[in-house]
Design a protein around this motif. Structure first.
Motif, PDB file in Angstrom:
ATOM      1  N   ARG A  89       0.827  -1.205   0.000  1.00  0.00           N
ATOM      2  CA  ARG A  89       0.000   0.000   0.000  1.00  0.00           C
ATOM      3  C   ARG A  89       0.866   1.261   0.000  1.00  0.00           C
ATOM      4  O   ARG A  89       0.491   2.272  -0.599  1.00  0.00           O
ATOM      5  CB  ARG A  89      -0.948  -0.020   1.197  1.00  0.00           C
ATOM      6  CG  ARG A  89      -1.991  -1.128   1.117  1.00  0.00           C
ATOM      7  CD  ARG A  89      -2.930  -1.137   2.321  1.00  0.00           C
ATOM      8  NE  ARG A  89      -3.745  -2.330   2.321  1.00  0.00           N
ATOM      9  CZ  ARG A  89      -4.940  -2.448   1.713  1.00  0.00           C
ATOM     10  NH1 ARG A  89      -5.432  -1.397   1.073  1.00  0.00           N
ATOM     11  NH2 ARG A  89      -5.623  -3.571   1.757  1.00  0.00           N
ATOM     12  N   ALA A  90       2.006   1.200   0.669  1.00  0.00           N
ATOM     13  CA  ALA A  90       2.905   2.362   0.706  1.00  0.00           C
ATOM     14  C   ALA A  90       3.408   2.699  -0.694  1.00  0.00           C
ATOM     15  O   ALA A  90       3.368   3.863  -1.114  1.00  0.00           O
ATOM     16  CB  ALA A  90       4.075   2.095   1.645  1.00  0.00           C
ATOM     17  N   PHE A  91       3.871   1.698  -1.429  1.00  0.00           N
ATOM     18  CA  PHE A  91       4.394   1.966  -2.775  1.00  0.00           C
ATOM     19  C   PHE A  91       3.270   2.314  -3.747  1.00  0.00           C
ATOM     20  O   PHE A  91       3.479   3.105  -4.668  1.00  0.00           O
ATOM     21  CB  PHE A  91       5.205   0.768  -3.280  1.00  0.00           C
ATOM     22  CG  PHE A  91       6.610   0.740  -2.756  1.00  0.00           C
ATOM     23  CD1 PHE A  91       7.564   1.626  -3.257  1.00  0.00           C
ATOM     24  CD2 PHE A  91       6.990  -0.137  -1.760  1.00  0.00           C
ATOM     25  CE1 PHE A  91       8.863   1.625  -2.774  1.00  0.00           C
ATOM     26  CE2 PHE A  91       8.282  -0.146  -1.266  1.00  0.00           C
ATOM     27  CZ  PHE A  91       9.223   0.735  -1.768  1.00  0.00           C
ATOM     28  N   LEU A  92       2.074   1.761  -3.519  1.00  0.00           N
ATOM     29  CA  LEU A  92       0.951   2.142  -4.367  1.00  0.00           C
ATOM     30  C   LEU A  92       0.581   3.603  -4.109  1.00  0.00           C
ATOM     31  O   LEU A  92       0.294   4.360  -5.044  1.00  0.00           O
ATOM     32  CB  LEU A  92      -0.249   1.230  -4.106  1.00  0.00           C
ATOM     33  CG  LEU A  92      -1.413   1.336  -5.088  1.00  0.00           C
ATOM     34  CD1 LEU A  92      -0.945   1.175  -6.528  1.00  0.00           C
ATOM     35  CD2 LEU A  92      -2.477   0.285  -4.757  1.00  0.00           C
ATOM     36  N   GLY A  93       0.622   4.007  -2.836  1.00  0.00           N
ATOM     37  CA  GLY A  93       0.379   5.411  -2.512  1.00  0.00           C
ATOM     38  C   GLY A  93       1.424   6.327  -3.120  1.00  0.00           C
ATOM     39  O   GLY A  93       1.108   7.414  -3.628  1.00  0.00           O
ATOM     40  N   MET A  94       2.676   5.895  -3.107  1.00  0.00           N
ATOM     41  CA  MET A  94       3.733   6.702  -3.726  1.00  0.00           C
ATOM     42  C   MET A  94       3.556   6.771  -5.249  1.00  0.00           C
ATOM     43  O   MET A  94       3.865   7.792  -5.865  1.00  0.00           O
ATOM     44  CB  MET A  94       5.109   6.130  -3.363  1.00  0.00           C
ATOM     45  CG  MET A  94       5.534   6.462  -1.942  1.00  0.00           C
ATOM     46  SD  MET A  94       7.251   6.016  -1.581  1.00  0.00           S
ATOM     47  CE  MET A  94       7.048   4.325  -1.086  1.00  0.00           C
ATOM     48  N   TYR A  95       3.038   5.693  -5.822  1.00  0.00           N
ATOM     49  CA  TYR A  95       2.709   5.719  -7.254  1.00  0.00           C
ATOM     50  C   TYR A  95       1.621   6.756  -7.534  1.00  0.00           C
ATOM     51  O   TYR A  95       1.709   7.501  -8.514  1.00  0.00           O
ATOM     52  CB  TYR A  95       2.267   4.329  -7.697  1.00  0.00           C
ATOM     53  CG  TYR A  95       1.574   4.301  -9.036  1.00  0.00           C
ATOM     54  CD1 TYR A  95       2.224   4.707 -10.204  1.00  0.00           C
ATOM     55  CD2 TYR A  95       0.257   3.853  -9.143  1.00  0.00           C
ATOM     56  CE1 TYR A  95       1.570   4.677 -11.435  1.00  0.00           C
ATOM     57  CE2 TYR A  95      -0.393   3.814 -10.362  1.00  0.00           C
ATOM     58  CZ  TYR A  95       0.261   4.233 -11.501  1.00  0.00           C
ATOM     59  OH  TYR A  95      -0.384   4.203 -12.721  1.00  0.00           O
ATOM     60  N   PHE A  96       0.615   6.824  -6.686  1.00  0.00           N
ATOM     61  CA  PHE A  96      -0.428   7.837  -6.850  1.00  0.00           C
ATOM     62  C   PHE A  96       0.185   9.235  -6.839  1.00  0.00           C
ATOM     63  O   PHE A  96      -0.156  10.091  -7.653  1.00  0.00           O
ATOM     64  CB  PHE A  96      -1.468   7.726  -5.737  1.00  0.00           C
ATOM     65  CG  PHE A  96      -2.330   6.496  -5.792  1.00  0.00           C
ATOM     66  CD1 PHE A  96      -2.238   5.582  -6.832  1.00  0.00           C
ATOM     67  CD2 PHE A  96      -3.259   6.246  -4.791  1.00  0.00           C
ATOM     68  CE1 PHE A  96      -3.034   4.441  -6.881  1.00  0.00           C
ATOM     69  CE2 PHE A  96      -4.067   5.120  -4.829  1.00  0.00           C
ATOM     70  CZ  PHE A  96      -3.956   4.210  -5.866  1.00  0.00           C
ATOM     71  N   CYS A  97       1.078   9.475  -5.886  1.00  0.00           N
ATOM     72  CA  CYS A  97       1.732  10.783  -5.792  1.00  0.00           C
ATOM     73  C   CYS A  97       2.578  11.071  -7.024  1.00  0.00           C
ATOM     74  O   CYS A  97       2.597  12.195  -7.543  1.00  0.00           O
ATOM     75  CB  CYS A  97       2.598  10.848  -4.533  1.00  0.00           C
ATOM     76  SG  CYS A  97       1.678  10.892  -2.978  1.00  0.00           S
ATOM     77  N   GLU A  98       3.286  10.049  -7.502  1.00  0.00           N
ATOM     78  CA  GLU A  98       4.135  10.213  -8.684  1.00  0.00           C
ATOM     79  C   GLU A  98       3.289  10.485  -9.925  1.00  0.00           C
ATOM     80  O   GLU A  98       3.648  11.308 -10.778  1.00  0.00           O
ATOM     81  CB  GLU A  98       4.975   8.949  -8.875  1.00  0.00           C
ATOM     82  CG  GLU A  98       6.111   9.099  -9.874  1.00  0.00           C
ATOM     83  CD  GLU A  98       6.993   7.860  -9.948  1.00  0.00           C
ATOM     84  OE1 GLU A  98       7.899   7.845 -10.812  1.00  0.00           O
ATOM     85  OE2 GLU A  98       6.769   6.900  -9.177  1.00  0.00           O
ATOM     86  N   PHE A  99       2.147   9.802 -10.024  1.00  0.00           N
ATOM     87  CA  PHE A  99       1.244   9.996 -11.150  1.00  0.00           C
ATOM     88  C   PHE A  99       0.652  11.412 -11.112  1.00  0.00           C
ATOM     89  O   PHE A  99       0.542  12.096 -12.132  1.00  0.00           O
ATOM     90  CB  PHE A  99       0.128   8.952 -11.084  1.00  0.00           C
ATOM     91  CG  PHE A  99      -0.545   8.677 -12.408  1.00  0.00           C
ATOM     92  CD1 PHE A  99      -0.137   9.285 -13.580  1.00  0.00           C
ATOM     93  CD2 PHE A  99      -1.609   7.785 -12.467  1.00  0.00           C
ATOM     94  CE1 PHE A  99      -0.772   9.022 -14.794  1.00  0.00           C
ATOM     95  CE2 PHE A  99      -2.248   7.516 -13.669  1.00  0.00           C
ATOM     96  CZ  PHE A  99      -1.830   8.140 -14.825  1.00  0.00           C
ATOM     97  N   ALA A 100       0.276  11.873  -9.905  1.00  0.00           N
ATOM     98  CA  ALA A 100      -0.243  13.232  -9.756  1.00  0.00           C
ATOM     99  C   ALA A 100       0.832  14.256 -10.111  1.00  0.00           C
ATOM    100  O   ALA A 100       0.548  15.283 -10.746  1.00  0.00           O
ATOM    101  CB  ALA A 100      -0.735  13.449  -8.327  1.00  0.00           C
ATOM    102  N   ASP A 101       2.073  13.999  -9.729  1.00  0.00           N
ATOM    103  CA  ASP A 101       3.185  14.886 -10.055  1.00  0.00           C
ATOM    104  C   ASP A 101       3.375  14.975 -11.565  1.00  0.00           C
ATOM    105  O   ASP A 101       3.659  16.045 -12.115  1.00  0.00           O
ATOM    106  CB  ASP A 101       4.455  14.360  -9.375  1.00  0.00           C
ATOM    107  CG  ASP A 101       5.625  15.325  -9.468  1.00  0.00           C
ATOM    108  OD1 ASP A 101       5.413  16.489  -9.876  1.00  0.00           O
ATOM    109  OD2 ASP A 101       6.751  14.925  -9.134  1.00  0.00           O
TER     110      ASP A 101
END
Length: 300
Positions: A89-101
């Protein structure tokens, strides 16, 4: 002009700078995406240590220089601690942030993206939804917010717009999906005597996703394509789509972010939904997300 500003937002990423500092990318309500330095944030006793982590959402006070910001204080409302406890879940959340960036820009109004990101992280942290479902909802909605959504409301070939896809799908009622209902292809709208009601003719219903045209096609057009040279239907570029999967896509694209996470999908529908959205994202996003690469390397 140099001065003090206060913004509300979420840290998308944090990069070490020098021996003790960090460079933060923050998605804000007031100023869109900004970069800010957190001086001394890597020191163990720094007051900025906690607020300079990805997922940190709250109020940031900073000095605005000519070319950059420097964080002086922060009041964090949500650290999303549950995400940090599970690597997937942590890396999926970081993926969300990276995608938003990837999609956001400095100086733009990015409030809708911030709202979507916050709601998606909440859903991911809650444990009530499959991580795969949260991921695909986030991806599809974000690309829709950015004006690149697939056409799922009318046929991209003949422009026919059916009144119904022929199934209740994710329990749509008055434009809303009912909370936490499992949806599958067997959930059909019927009359009291059990007969199907309000079903469009098979030729009018949207039945296939045509990837090269970025949207759905009706049964009539699917039949014509299949009858043409080399028949296109039934492969990855023109895949059949169930009514439940179609309704899920329509709901995600047409619903405000605060009401997105109100349904679940049966396993077979989720696999179909994930396949269509995943292929569409792969076609339209030309960057390999680092967090996603790590996440996929963790899969057995």
């Amino acid at each position: 002009m140099i001065g003090t500003v206060t913004v509300n937002g979420m840290v998308l990423s944090a990069m070490p700078m020098g021996e003790y500092d960090k460079r933060l990318t923050i998605l804000t309500v007031e100023r869109g995406k900004i970069s800010a330095f957190a001086r001394g944030a890597r020191r163990p006793n720094s007051s900025l240590l906690a607020c300079s982590q990805p997922f940190s959402y709250g109020e940031f006070t900073m000095y605005a220089g000519r070319d950059s910001y420097t964080v002086s204080a922060a009041q964090i409302e949500n650290y999303f601690p549950g995400l940090r406890q599970e690597p997937e879940r942590a890396f999926l959340g970081m993926y969300f942030c990276e995608f938003a960036d990837y999609y956001t820009r400095e100086g733009n109004d990015e409030r809708e993206v911030l709202r979507l990101l916050y709601q998606s992280l909440r859903a991911l942290e809650s444990g009530k939804f499959s991580p795969s479902l949260v991921r695909r909802i986030f991806e599809l909605k974000l690309i829709a917010v950015e004006g690149e959504a697939p056409q799922v409301f009318e046929c991209v070939r003949c422009r026919r717009r059916p009144g119904s896809a022929g199934s209740r799908g994710p329990n749509v009622r008055d434009g809303e999906v009912q909370p936490d209902r499992e949806c599958g292809p067997e959930e059909e709208k019927r009359t009291e005597d059990g007969r199907e009601a309000d079903q469009p003719a098979a030729q009018d219903a949207l039945t296939h996703f045509l990837m090269r045209r970025d949207g759905m096609i009706c049964g009539k057009c699917a039949t014509e394509l299949d009858a043409g040279p080399g028949g296109e239907t039934g492969n990855a570029q023109c895949r059949p789509v169930s009514a439940a999967c179609l309704y899920a896509m329509q709901y995600v694209i047409g619903t405000p972010s605060v009401r997105l996470f109100r349904f679940v999908l049966k396993e077979e529908v989720l696999e179909e939904f994930a396949a269509v959205v995943g292929q569409y994202i792969k076609k339209h996003v030309d960057r390999e997300m680092k967090a996603l690469q790590v996440l996929e390397s963790m899969s057995p």
